[in-house]
Every structure is written in structure tokens, then in C-alpha cells.
Design an enzyme around this catalytic site. Structure first.
Site, mmCIF file in Angstrom:
data_model
loop_
_atom_site.group_PDB
_atom_site.id
_atom_site.type_symbol
_atom_site.label_atom_id
_atom_site.label_comp_id
_atom_site.label_asym_id
_atom_site.label_seq_id
_atom_site.Cartn_x
_atom_site.Cartn_y
_atom_site.Cartn_z
ATOM 1 N N SER A 1 13.228 0.112 -15.368
ATOM 2 C CA SER A 1 14.650 -0.227 -15.534
ATOM 3 C C SER A 1 15.417 -0.026 -14.233
ATOM 4 O O SER A 1 15.039 0.774 -13.377
ATOM 5 C CB SER A 1 15.291 0.625 -16.620
ATOM 6 O OG SER A 1 14.621 0.491 -17.839
HETATM 7 N N1 SAH Z 1 11.412 3.486 -19.558
HETATM 8 C C1 SAH Z 1 10.640 2.622 -18.695
HETATM 9 C C2 SAH Z 1 11.061 1.174 -18.853
HETATM 10 C C3 SAH Z 1 9.892 0.362 -19.230
HETATM 11 S S1 SAH Z 1 10.207 -1.262 -19.842
HETATM 12 C C4 SAH Z 1 10.681 3.089 -17.257
HETATM 13 O O1 SAH Z 1 11.455 4.000 -16.941
HETATM 14 O O2 SAH Z 1 9.896 2.591 -16.441
HETATM 15 C C5 SAH Z 1 9.956 -1.010 -21.577
HETATM 16 C C6 SAH Z 1 8.602 -0.564 -22.030
HETATM 17 O O3 SAH Z 1 8.611 -0.602 -23.458
HETATM 18 C C7 SAH Z 1 7.427 -1.434 -21.596
HETATM 19 O O4 SAH Z 1 6.514 -0.662 -20.890
HETATM 20 C C8 SAH Z 1 6.846 -1.947 -22.911
HETATM 21 O O5 SAH Z 1 5.431 -2.060 -22.884
HETATM 22 C C9 SAH Z 1 7.303 -0.877 -23.892
HETATM 23 N N2 SAH Z 1 7.338 -1.292 -25.303
HETATM 24 C C10 SAH Z 1 7.777 -2.469 -25.825
HETATM 25 N N3 SAH Z 1 7.625 -2.463 -27.162
HETATM 26 C C11 SAH Z 1 7.083 -1.261 -27.506
HETATM 27 C C12 SAH Z 1 6.657 -0.660 -28.720
HETATM 28 N N4 SAH Z 1 6.751 -1.298 -29.884
HETATM 29 N N5 SAH Z 1 6.129 0.580 -28.682
HETATM 30 C C13 SAH Z 1 5.997 1.247 -27.506
HETATM 31 N N6 SAH Z 1 6.373 0.734 -26.320
HETATM 32 C C14 SAH Z 1 6.900 -0.503 -26.305
#
Ligand code: SAH
Length: 214
Positions: free
Chosen positions: A63
Site C-alpha cells: 500500500s
Molecule cells: N498490507 C499489505 C498490502 C497488501 S495488498 C502490505 O502492507 O504490503 C493486499 C493483500 O491482501 C494481498 O497480498 C492479497 O493477496 C491479500 N488478500 C486478498 N484477499 C485475501 C483473502 N481473502 N485472505 C487473505 N488475504 C487476502
């Protein structure tokens, strides 16, 4: 691995966020001390302190710093509170929550991301963060309820399991919106056993909250 150059760039980024007046000072202090480049591939290291989202593995993104600051501010996390994060990704947001004093439980659906985030967090000595390979739609029932829940992927609707796993008096921050359309960041408070209130914080853009493991 945190050199003079990175520290200078990071200070500038945090100053830029501070000037906006929108973010909690404790959150900014934590971000000022956390090397964001350590969560990115080395090819992105020189970009790490731009206020931008960048690709990580499995077609996901870390993000934008202003988004991390916004979500973390609205979460109103207090030391020692239990916080469940959906979407570990790079692990950066989980690290911010941990440095704010939270006991962090974070879920990721992609195995390579889960593995890598655990390694990164270990290198930074943040291995008290508990990382799980799970579908966030089900939350983490065995350790519920949570004082705080933070989703970093945009859901079509708030998963019922997450509402149920929030403590009475707790706060959940979650982006919601139909796929491909603008999402709204929601602040949900559980006010009683069967009651929740919802506040719209503003428009946002997150990768989709997907069903099942990757
Ligand atoms: N918090 C992260 C942002 C990652 S983007 C950071 O600081 O880097 C969002 C993430 O949510 C992705 O890695 C994606 O794979 C995950 N995601 C999406 N749907 C999900 C689900 N149902 N369960 C667990 N993770 C999920």
C-alpha cells in the site's frame, strides 16, 4: 541495511505526510523509524520513499504510505490490543501495527507472500507478529475476538465472520465496493452483541479481497 540515503528520503516522506495534518503523530513516528525499502525487491529500493503503491509478488501491491498512515490513524490502535489484519502482502502494514504496540495476527492467501513476509519480519526482529496462510473471509476464529480488524484488500461486502470476530466496542477499517468500481473506506464499530455502526471515511483503491487460498 538502513543507510543514510534511505533515512534522508524517509524523513522527507514523513514530513510530507505530517504537513497534510491528516495523520496521527504516533503513526508517523513509527513510519519514520521503519525501513519501507526492506519490504520491497531491491529493484524498487530507490523508489521506496515515494508516496506510491509498488508491485510485490503474486500481482499484489504494497500500500501507498499515505494509505497506511490513513488506515492506521483511523484504527485508533492502543498498546497491547489484539489486531487482526487481512492481507499481509509485504508485511509492512503489519509491522506498523506491531510497532504501535498491537499484538498482530495477519492473514494472507498467497503462500509465496506469506513466506516472504515472515522472513522480512524476522530480519527486522518483528517476529512476534503472527502470520497465517488463510482465507481472510473466515477471519481467525480460534483467537477471536479482536479489539481491532484492518483489511488491506477491497471486499464486495463486509465478510460476516469479520463482524462477528470484532469485540463489542471494537473498530474495523475495511475498504468495500463492487469489483472494478471505486471503493469506500469504512469504519465499523461494534456497539453491542447484534449492533454495528458504519461511517464512510472516503474513496480509496485497494487490490481485491479474493475468495479462497491463492
Ligand atoms: N498490507 C499489505 C498490502 C497488501 S495488498 C502490505 O502492507 O504490503 C493486499 C493483500 O491482501 C494481498 O497480498 C492479497 O493477496 C491479500 N488478500 C486478498 N484477499 C485475501 C483473502 N481473502 N485472505 C487473505 N488475504 C487476502
Amino acid at each position: 541495511m538502513d543507510d543514510f540515503h534511505h533515512r534522508g528520503q524517509r524523513r522527507q516522506l514523513i514530513e510530507q505526510l505530517r504537513t497534510s495534518g491528516r495523520y496521527d503523530e504516533k503513526v508517523l513516528e513509527v513510519m519514520a523509524n521503519l525501513p519501507r525499502h526492506a519490504f520491497l525487491d531491491s529493484s524498487f529500493h530507490s523508489w521506496a520513499y515515494k508516496d506510491e503503491a509498488f508491485p510485490i509478488d503474486c500481482e499484489q501491491t504494497i500500500s501507498q504510505p499515505s494509505t497506511v498512515a490513513w488506515q492506521s490513524t483511523e484504527l485508533e490502535l492502543l498498546p497491547r490490543q489484539h489486531v487482526l489484519e487481512i492481507g499481509t502482502g509485504s508485511g509492512y502494514q503489519a509491522a506498523v501495527l506491531s510497532l504501535l504496540g498491537g499484538r498482530v495476527f495477519t492473514l494472507e492467501r498467497h503462500k509465496p507472500l506469506w513466506r516472504k513476509a515472515k522472513l522480512t519480519l524476522k530480519k527486522l526482529r518483528l517476529d512476534r507478529i503472527r502470520c497465517y496462510l488463510r482465507d481472510g473471509n473466515n477471519g481467525l476464529p480460534e483467537l477471536a475476538p479482536y479489539d481491532r480488524i484492518l483489511a488491506t484488500a477491497g471486499a464486495a461486502a463486509v465478510p460476516p465472520a469479520l463482524r462477528e470476530q470484532l469485540k463489542v466496542g471494537g473498530i474495523m477499517i475495511i475498504p468495500v465496493g463492487p469489483e472494478g468500481k471505486e471503493q469506500t473506506l469504512l469504519k465499523i464499530r461494534r456497539t453491542g452483541e447484534t449492533t454495528w455502526t458504519e461511517e464512510k471515511l472516503g474513496g480509496c483503491e485497494f487490490v481485491p479481497f479474493v475468495e479462497g487460498l491463492g
